[in-house]
Scaffold this active site. Sequence first.
Site, short mmCIF file in Angstrom:
data_model
loop_
_atom_site.label_atom_id
_atom_site.label_comp_id
_atom_site.label_asym_id
_atom_site.label_seq_id
_atom_site.Cartn_x
_atom_site.Cartn_y
_atom_site.Cartn_z
N CYS A 1 0.87 -1.19 0.00
CA CYS A 1 0.00 0.00 0.00
C CYS A 1 0.90 1.24 0.00
O CYS A 1 2.06 1.15 -0.42
CB CYS A 1 -0.98 -0.03 1.18
SG CYS A 1 -0.21 0.06 2.81
N CYS B 1 -1.33 0.79 7.50
CA CYS B 1 -2.77 0.54 7.66
C CYS B 1 -3.22 -0.68 6.85
O CYS B 1 -3.47 -1.75 7.40
CB CYS B 1 -3.59 1.76 7.23
SG CYS B 1 -3.23 3.25 8.20
N ARG B 2 -3.32 -0.53 5.53
CA ARG B 2 -3.96 -1.57 4.73
C ARG B 2 -3.08 -2.81 4.51
O ARG B 2 -3.54 -3.94 4.70
CB ARG B 2 -4.38 -1.00 3.36
CG ARG B 2 -5.50 0.01 3.46
CD ARG B 2 -5.64 0.80 2.18
NE ARG B 2 -4.47 1.65 1.95
CZ ARG B 2 -4.23 2.34 0.85
NH1 ARG B 2 -5.11 2.27 -0.14
NH2 ARG B 2 -3.17 3.10 0.74
N SER B 3 -1.82 -2.60 4.09
CA SER B 3 -1.03 -3.80 3.75
C SER B 3 -0.63 -4.64 4.97
O SER B 3 -0.60 -5.87 4.86
CB SER B 3 0.18 -3.44 2.88
OG SER B 3 1.08 -2.59 3.53
N ASN C 1 2.31 1.46 4.41
CA ASN C 1 2.63 0.18 5.10
C ASN C 1 2.35 0.24 6.61
O ASN C 1 3.00 -0.41 7.40
CB ASN C 1 4.08 -0.25 4.83
CG ASN C 1 4.40 -1.69 5.25
OD1 ASN C 1 5.52 -2.01 5.59
ND2 ASN C 1 3.42 -2.58 5.22
N ASP D 1 -8.31 3.95 1.55
CA ASP D 1 -7.32 4.22 2.58
C ASP D 1 -8.04 4.68 3.86
O ASP D 1 -8.69 5.72 3.86
CB ASP D 1 -6.38 5.32 2.08
CG ASP D 1 -5.18 5.48 2.98
OD1 ASP D 1 -5.21 4.96 4.11
OD2 ASP D 1 -4.22 6.12 2.54
#
Length: 154
Positions: free
Chosen positions: A9, A14-16, A12, A124
């Site tokens: 993401c 939050c999402r990934s 690195n 995001d």
Amino acid sequence: MSQSVLFVCLGNICRSPLAEAALRQECLRLEPNIIVDSAGTGDWHVGQPPDERAQAVAAQNGVDIGHLRARQVKVSDFRDFDYIIALDNQNLRDLEALRPARAVSQLSLLFDHVAGRAGEDVADPYYGSERDFEQTWAEVTEAARNIRQWLAAG
Ligand code: 4NP
């Protein structure tokens, strides 16, 4: 033979890391040899643990991600990972720009692994609320289930 997957993401944090945790959890029982990692296209948060809201939603779902540390994606990742999975289309474009000519990795978008959602971004949640992080968890968990099956078949 073990397969390897890198989620990417922007930050690195939050999402990934959540996608990494979801796939690792999904693979624990059935595909224990799979290697899972995550990285960001940006470098602002390198060395930092995941966002506290990401840590909280992972913990609520039985996964501790407090030990993870953000890193930036690097050219050698395109040799070291079989699959690199972008969380949104901007991440995918940035990865395509970074990809060396003789890359090993197969690039895809996370939502290309969810029926009916191909081409979509994982939104995001960084500027959002805890509910947004819950939605991110739900999205990456659904994708992780399909990605595990895809890996098992491939
Ligand atoms: P991520 O979220 O890409 O899901 O880790 C973000 C984290 C930090 C920033 C942007 C997105 N930032 O601009 O610092």
